[in-house]
Design an enzyme around this catalytic site. Structure first.
Site, PDB file in Angstrom:
ATOM      1  N   SER A   5       0.845  -1.199   0.000  1.00  0.00           N
ATOM      2  CA  SER A   5       0.000   0.000   0.000  1.00  0.00           C
ATOM      3  C   SER A   5       0.874   1.240   0.000  1.00  0.00           C
ATOM      4  O   SER A   5       1.656   1.461   0.929  1.00  0.00           O
ATOM      5  CB  SER A   5      -0.888   0.007   1.230  1.00  0.00           C
ATOM      6  OG  SER A   5      -1.465   1.288   1.379  1.00  0.00           O
ATOM      7  N   ASP A 170      -6.809  -6.247   4.474  1.00  0.00           N
ATOM      8  CA  ASP A 170      -6.152  -4.939   4.494  1.00  0.00           C
ATOM      9  C   ASP A 170      -6.151  -4.373   5.905  1.00  0.00           C
ATOM     10  O   ASP A 170      -7.212  -4.113   6.475  1.00  0.00           O
ATOM     11  CB  ASP A 170      -6.913  -4.014   3.531  1.00  0.00           C
ATOM     12  CG  ASP A 170      -6.286  -2.638   3.403  1.00  0.00           C
ATOM     13  OD1 ASP A 170      -5.174  -2.421   3.935  1.00  0.00           O
ATOM     14  OD2 ASP A 170      -6.907  -1.786   2.751  1.00  0.00           O
TER      15      ASP A 170
HETATM   16  C1  DX5 Z   1      -6.170   1.788   5.791  1.00  0.00           C
HETATM   17  C2  DX5 Z   1      -5.780   1.435   4.376  1.00  0.00           C
HETATM   18  C3  DX5 Z   1      -4.705   0.438   4.294  1.00  0.00           C
HETATM   19  C4  DX5 Z   1      -3.382   0.864   4.893  1.00  0.00           C
HETATM   20  C5  DX5 Z   1      -2.784  -0.348   5.530  1.00  0.00           C
HETATM   21  O1  DX5 Z   1      -7.395   2.442   5.778  1.00  0.00           O
HETATM   22  O2  DX5 Z   1      -6.895   0.901   3.672  1.00  0.00           O
HETATM   23  O3  DX5 Z   1      -4.507   0.001   2.952  1.00  0.00           O
HETATM   24  O4  DX5 Z   1      -2.483   1.372   3.967  1.00  0.00           O
HETATM   25  O5  DX5 Z   1      -1.670   0.042   6.234  1.00  0.00           O
HETATM   26  P1  DX5 Z   1      -0.924  -0.965   7.222  1.00  0.00           P
HETATM   27  O6  DX5 Z   1      -0.475  -2.138   6.394  1.00  0.00           O
HETATM   28  O7  DX5 Z   1       0.176  -0.155   7.762  1.00  0.00           O
HETATM   29  O8  DX5 Z   1      -1.935  -1.385   8.262  1.00  0.00           O
HETATM   30 ZN    ZN Z   2      -6.480  -0.022   1.718  1.00  0.00          ZN
END
Ligand code: DX5
Ligand code: ZN
Length: 223
Positions: A5, A170
């Site tokens: 992401s 996610d």
């Molecule tokens: C949060 C996003 C995610 C985020 C995940 O609302 O949808 O895609 O980038 O980040 P991490 O992997 O750090 O939890």
């Molecule tokens: Zn996301």
């Protein structure tokens, strides 16, 4: 599949940040509108530029109100997969069909406390189910394990041939949590901070992929 992401990347250097994770299956792009979620990120102009900067298929995760109006343009622009939130529309089937008609895979996402049962009937209209394992809005939050029940339930329907769907997760995915998710039958893992806060993002992706593959070895995954 691993989908880094770019929410955790350096927004001033997105082309370089995409290059750093070459070989990833999808590049996850978090679009937030400061209405559906409190945060504000990027939109269509940045997606247009990213499409020119990378060959990695773009996985656009729209955390926005009114996807009925705003989701199809991401498909028309050339995103590979366009996911919107079930909570943001009264007519998810129509939005999914519009995304497919505009040439992309269609994804439906559910927040951690949104049950999946009301949506099981319509999942055949989708290519991807994105199970949120944190409250949408911010990177770097802790994984919420109870959402894996939803992944297990849908995985069963995929394995029995009732559905053809990528089960994506996610939020809070890292080397401590990815195995648990893989064992639940998830087949696409979004990872933001675990990839972009690593010294070598490309190696972080490969390591996560190895861990997920090893943990899901005993599962009969659908093709
Ligand atoms: C949060 C996003 C995610 C985020 C995940 O609302 O949808 O895609 O980038 O980040 P991490 O992997 O750090 O939890
Ligand atoms: Zn996301």
């Amino acid at each position: 599949m691993i989908a880094p992401s770019i929410l955790s990347a350096d927004f001033a250097r997105l082309a370089d940040e995409a290059r750093a994770v070459e070989g990833s299956d999808w590049l996850h792009v978090d679009v937030m509108d400061a209405h559906f979620v409190p945060n504000l990120t990027i939109g269509l102009p940045v997606v247009d530029s990213l499409l020119k900067a990378t060959d990695i298929p773009l996985d656009c995760h729209l955390m926005i109100d009114n996807p009925d109006r705003w989701a199809p343009p991401y498909a028309e622009a050339g995103a590979y997969n366009v996911t919107f939130h079930a909570e943001a529309t009264d007519d998810p089937v129509r939005v999914g069909r519009d995304i497919r008609a505009a040439g992309a895979k269609a994804g439906l996402s559910v927040k951690p406390n949104t049950p999946i049962e009301p949506y099981l009937e319509i999942l055949r209209e989708f290519d991807t189910l994105l199970v949120m394992s944190v409250e949408p809005g911010f990177g770097g939050q802790s994984f919420i394990p109870h959402v894996l029940d939803k992944a297990r339930k849908v995985r069963k329907l995929v394995d029995s041939g009732e559905l053809t769907l990528v089960v994506e997760i996610d939020g809070g995915i890292n080397d401590d949590t990815i195995e648990e998710a893989a064992e639940a039958g998830v087949d696409c893992f979004v990872a933001g901070s675990a990839v972009y806060n690593a010294a070598d993002p490309g190696e972080a992706v490969r390591k996560l992929r190895r861990q997920a593959a090893a943990a899901s070895k005993h599962l009969t995954l659908g093709s």
